[in-house]
Design a protein around this motif. Structure first.
Motif, PDB file in Angstrom:
ATOM      1  N   ASP A  43       0.880  -1.068   0.021  1.00  0.00           N
ATOM      2  CA  ASP A  43      -0.105   0.021  -0.107  1.00  0.00           C
ATOM      3  C   ASP A  43       1.036   1.339   0.044  1.00  0.00           C
ATOM      4  O   ASP A  43       0.631   2.266  -0.603  1.00  0.00           O
ATOM      5  CB  ASP A  43      -0.945  -0.134   1.208  1.00  0.00           C
ATOM      6  N   TYR A  44       1.817   1.388   0.911  1.00  0.00           N
ATOM      7  CA  TYR A  44       2.957   2.435   0.826  1.00  0.00           C
ATOM      8  C   TYR A  44       3.456   2.626  -0.424  1.00  0.00           C
ATOM      9  O   TYR A  44       3.798   3.827  -1.025  1.00  0.00           O
ATOM     10  CB  TYR A  44       3.944   2.187   1.989  1.00  0.00           C
ATOM     11  N   MET A  45       3.908   1.564  -1.087  1.00  0.00           N
ATOM     12  CA  MET A  45       4.554   1.693  -2.525  1.00  0.00           C
ATOM     13  C   MET A  45       3.636   2.336  -3.421  1.00  0.00           C
ATOM     14  O   MET A  45       3.793   3.378  -4.244  1.00  0.00           O
ATOM     15  CB  MET A  45       5.038   0.339  -2.995  1.00  0.00           C
ATOM     16  N   THR A  46       2.265   1.945  -3.099  1.00  0.00           N
ATOM     17  CA  THR A  46       1.263   2.547  -4.393  1.00  0.00           C
ATOM     18  C   THR A  46       1.106   3.957  -3.961  1.00  0.00           C
ATOM     19  O   THR A  46       1.187   4.907  -5.094  1.00  0.00           O
ATOM     20  CB  THR A  46       0.069   1.828  -4.055  1.00  0.00           C
ATOM     21  N   SER A  47       0.925   4.084  -2.735  1.00  0.00           N
ATOM     22  CA  SER A  47       0.763   5.747  -2.737  1.00  0.00           C
ATOM     23  C   SER A  47       2.082   6.571  -2.767  1.00  0.00           C
ATOM     24  O   SER A  47       2.019   7.910  -3.282  1.00  0.00           O
ATOM     25  CB  SER A  47       0.507   5.884  -1.020  1.00  0.00           C
ATOM     26  N   TYR A  48       3.365   5.969  -2.634  1.00  0.00           N
ATOM     27  CA  TYR A  48       4.339   6.772  -3.331  1.00  0.00           C
ATOM     28  C   TYR A  48       4.515   6.675  -4.508  1.00  0.00           C
ATOM     29  O   TYR A  48       5.163   8.120  -5.078  1.00  0.00           O
ATOM     30  CB  TYR A  48       5.585   6.079  -2.546  1.00  0.00           C
ATOM     31  N   GLU A  49       4.090   5.930  -5.271  1.00  0.00           N
ATOM     32  CA  GLU A  49       4.125   6.014  -7.023  1.00  0.00           C
ATOM     33  C   GLU A  49       3.043   7.064  -7.275  1.00  0.00           C
ATOM     34  O   GLU A  49       3.498   7.914  -8.160  1.00  0.00           O
ATOM     35  CB  GLU A  49       3.828   4.513  -7.618  1.00  0.00           C
ATOM     36  N   ASP A  50       1.952   6.930  -6.848  1.00  0.00           N
ATOM     37  CA  ASP A  50       0.900   7.933  -6.896  1.00  0.00           C
ATOM     38  C   ASP A  50       1.355   9.681  -6.675  1.00  0.00           C
ATOM     39  O   ASP A  50       0.993  10.424  -7.392  1.00  0.00           O
ATOM     40  CB  ASP A  50      -0.368   7.781  -6.117  1.00  0.00           C
ATOM     41  N   THR A  51       2.092   9.708  -5.621  1.00  0.00           N
ATOM     42  CA  THR A  51       2.670  10.971  -5.158  1.00  0.00           C
ATOM     43  C   THR A  51       3.549  11.188  -6.205  1.00  0.00           C
ATOM     44  O   THR A  51       3.625  12.508  -6.558  1.00  0.00           O
ATOM     45  CB  THR A  51       3.497  10.843  -3.711  1.00  0.00           C
ATOM     46  N   ILE A  52       4.605  10.475  -6.726  1.00  0.00           N
ATOM     47  CA  ILE A  52       5.469  10.871  -7.719  1.00  0.00           C
ATOM     48  C   ILE A  52       4.549  11.111  -9.077  1.00  0.00           C
ATOM     49  O   ILE A  52       4.716  12.426  -9.732  1.00  0.00           O
ATOM     50  CB  ILE A  52       6.336   9.883  -8.260  1.00  0.00           C
ATOM     51  N   ARG A  53       3.623  10.452  -9.427  1.00  0.00           N
ATOM     52  CA  ARG A  53       2.790  10.678 -10.613  1.00  0.00           C
ATOM     53  C   ARG A  53       2.070  12.017 -10.422  1.00  0.00           C
ATOM     54  O   ARG A  53       2.117  12.895 -11.288  1.00  0.00           O
ATOM     55  CB  ARG A  53       1.580   9.743 -10.734  1.00  0.00           C
ATOM     56  N   LEU A  54       1.523  12.487  -9.173  1.00  0.00           N
ATOM     57  CA  LEU A  54       0.885  13.594  -8.939  1.00  0.00           C
ATOM     58  C   LEU A  54       1.826  14.811  -9.110  1.00  0.00           C
ATOM     59  O   LEU A  54       1.556  15.878  -9.713  1.00  0.00           O
ATOM     60  CB  LEU A  54       0.273  13.698  -7.593  1.00  0.00           C
ATOM     61  N   ALA A  55       3.035  14.687  -8.541  1.00  0.00           N
ATOM     62  CA  ALA A  55       4.008  15.924  -8.694  1.00  0.00           C
ATOM     63  C   ALA A  55       4.207  16.255 -10.266  1.00  0.00           C
ATOM     64  O   ALA A  55       4.454  17.275 -10.753  1.00  0.00           O
ATOM     65  CB  ALA A  55       5.057  15.681  -7.717  1.00  0.00           C
ATOM     66  N   ARG A  56       4.810  14.894 -11.017  1.00  0.00           N
ATOM     67  CA  ARG A  56       5.094  15.035 -12.259  1.00  0.00           C
ATOM     68  C   ARG A  56       4.027  15.693 -13.179  1.00  0.00           C
ATOM     69  O   ARG A  56       4.018  16.331 -14.186  1.00  0.00           O
ATOM     70  CB  ARG A  56       5.383  13.788 -12.854  1.00  0.00           C
ATOM     71  N   SER A  57       2.645  15.350 -12.770  1.00  0.00           N
ATOM     72  CA  SER A  57       1.568  15.881 -13.930  1.00  0.00           C
ATOM     73  C   SER A  57       1.318  17.333 -13.361  1.00  0.00           C
ATOM     74  O   SER A  57       1.136  17.942 -14.413  1.00  0.00           O
ATOM     75  CB  SER A  57       0.433  15.065 -13.194  1.00  0.00           C
ATOM     76  N   THR A  58       1.595  17.625 -12.060  1.00  0.00           N
ATOM     77  CA  THR A  58       1.745  19.201 -11.830  1.00  0.00           C
ATOM     78  C   THR A  58       2.731  20.000 -12.804  1.00  0.00           C
ATOM     79  O   THR A  58       2.330  20.993 -13.305  1.00  0.00           O
ATOM     80  CB  THR A  58       1.995  19.368 -10.411  1.00  0.00           C
ATOM     81  N   GLY A  59       3.688  19.348 -13.100  1.00  0.00           N
ATOM     82  CA  GLY A  59       4.825  20.162 -13.780  1.00  0.00           C
ATOM     83  C   GLY A  59       4.499  19.900 -15.336  1.00  0.00           C
ATOM     84  O   GLY A  59       4.656  20.993 -16.028  1.00  0.00           O
ATOM     85  N   SER A  60       3.837  19.008 -15.602  1.00  0.00           N
ATOM     86  CA  SER A  60       3.637  18.880 -17.207  1.00  0.00           C
ATOM     87  C   SER A  60       2.330  19.653 -17.342  1.00  0.00           C
ATOM     88  O   SER A  60       2.389  20.044 -18.815  1.00  0.00           O
ATOM     89  CB  SER A  60       2.903  17.194 -17.381  1.00  0.00           C
ATOM     90  N   ASP A  61       1.750  20.285 -16.704  1.00  0.00           N
ATOM     91  CA  ASP A  61       0.814  21.237 -17.055  1.00  0.00           C
ATOM     92  C   ASP A  61       1.406  22.632 -17.258  1.00  0.00           C
ATOM     93  O   ASP A  61       0.860  23.715 -17.580  1.00  0.00           O
ATOM     94  CB  ASP A  61      -0.229  21.284 -16.046  1.00  0.00           C
ATOM     95  N   ALA A  62       2.752  22.631 -16.825  1.00  0.00           N
ATOM     96  CA  ALA A  62       3.353  24.163 -16.773  1.00  0.00           C
ATOM     97  C   ALA A  62       4.388  24.118 -17.799  1.00  0.00           C
ATOM     98  O   ALA A  62       5.507  24.712 -17.528  1.00  0.00           O
ATOM     99  CB  ALA A  62       3.866  24.374 -15.483  1.00  0.00           C
ATOM    100  N   ILE A  63       4.084  23.671 -19.042  1.00  0.00           N
ATOM    101  CA  ILE A  63       5.170  23.608 -19.923  1.00  0.00           C
ATOM    102  C   ILE A  63       4.774  24.382 -20.954  1.00  0.00           C
ATOM    103  O   ILE A  63       3.584  24.711 -21.466  1.00  0.00           O
ATOM    104  CB  ILE A  63       5.268  22.233 -20.535  1.00  0.00           C
TER     105      ILE A  63
END
Lengths: 84, 196
Positions: A43-63
């Motif tokens: 469960d921790y790994m899933t949430s950690y991976e989602d956290t990375i996805r969320l942060a990267r998605s935030t950046g991809s909107d600011a290109i």
């Protein structure tokens, strides 16, 4: 990861290396074995991976287009800053 | 030893002579890329413009001391990203959280304290929502600056470990450690939003 009692702590400590696939094979096998039996760490790994996805998605909107010129007003304001 | 191309060397010489055309060329040629870098960090147009302006003002002042140890574009990029991080610092409107409170705790036997297996994988649609992005920037701003800067540059701006180390003037190992801690802390802050 030598002591099986410490694997929850170690799994979380080495999670980034595991996901980057930079763990040595033996450590990776122990890691996988622990994940097979520990729902909390899975469960921790899933949430950690989602956290990375969320942060990267935030950046991809600011290109924006690097080749687009600066607004003329900004260029002039910058150049004006050289004036005494 | 210089890292400059012939074109950059000529431009730098003209700048150091105080050639106004060279200054204008510098701003017009490099401005777009620097604005894009600042916008990625800040996510707001007006803040990114402020960062670029601050960066050029700093660069103009420091030109005399720049001797071409790196490419001119790299030097400007570092100054701009740091100017953007300064604006990010001023923009913080929430108290900084303690990392001790945000990192997982463990018992002596290595088991995690208070584990809650309740996180459901997030859909792409939910990850890409506009309000989600605002929430992520807000939560990152609650992390101590050493950690928020690293996660902003690595995960939001997309810099690699070496580039992040150069911009922040820290060792690559410190980038890796801080990034892992920052992601863990951000994960904790997001638990209340996404844990079921």
């Amino acid at each position: 990861m030598n002591d099986s009692k410490d694997t929850c702590r170690e799994v979380i400590e080495f999670l980034a290396s595991y996901l980057d696939e930079t763990l040595e094979e033996q450590a990776r096998s122990k890691f996988d074995a622990h994940l097979d039996v520990c729902p909390y760490c899975r469960d921790y790994m899933t949430s950690y991976e989602d956290t990375i996805r969320l942060a990267r998605s935030t950046g991809s909107d600011a290109i924006c287009d690097e080749l687009a010129p600066l607004p003329e007003q900004l260029v002039q304001a910058i150049l004006k800053s050289r004036e005494p | 030893m210089t890292s400059l191309s012939i074109e950059e060397s000529e431009l730098l010489s003209a700048l150091k002579r105080g050639d106004s055309d060279a200054y204008e060329r510098l701003v017009r040629e490099y401005g777009g890329r620097l604005y894009a870098a600042a916008y990625r960090v800040l996510g707001r147009e007006t803040d990114a413009q402020d960062a670029v302006q601050d960066a050029f003002v700093s660069a103009f002042r420091a030109l005399d001391t720049f001797e071409g140890q790196s490419m001119l574009s790299t030097w400007l990029y570092r100054i701009t990203v740091n100017a953007a991080l300064q604006i990010l610092r001023k923009r913080r409107n929430r108290p900084e959280r303690s990392m001790d409170d945000l990192l997982p705790g463990f018992y002596e036997d290595g088991h995690r304290k208070n584990p809650k297996p309740t996180w459901s994988p997030l859909s792409d649609e939910r990850v890409q929502q506009e309000e989600t992005r605002e929430l992520i920037r807000e939560k990152i701003s609650e992390l101590p600056e050493d950690f928020s800067n690293v996660i902003t540059l690595r995960d939001i701006s997309g810099l690699d470990t070496e580039q992040t180390a150069q911009v922040l003037d820290i060792e690559p190992g410190a980038v890796r450690t801080r990034l892992h801690r920052a992601r863990q802390a951000l994960r904790t802050l997001l638990e209340e939003e996404y844990a079921t």
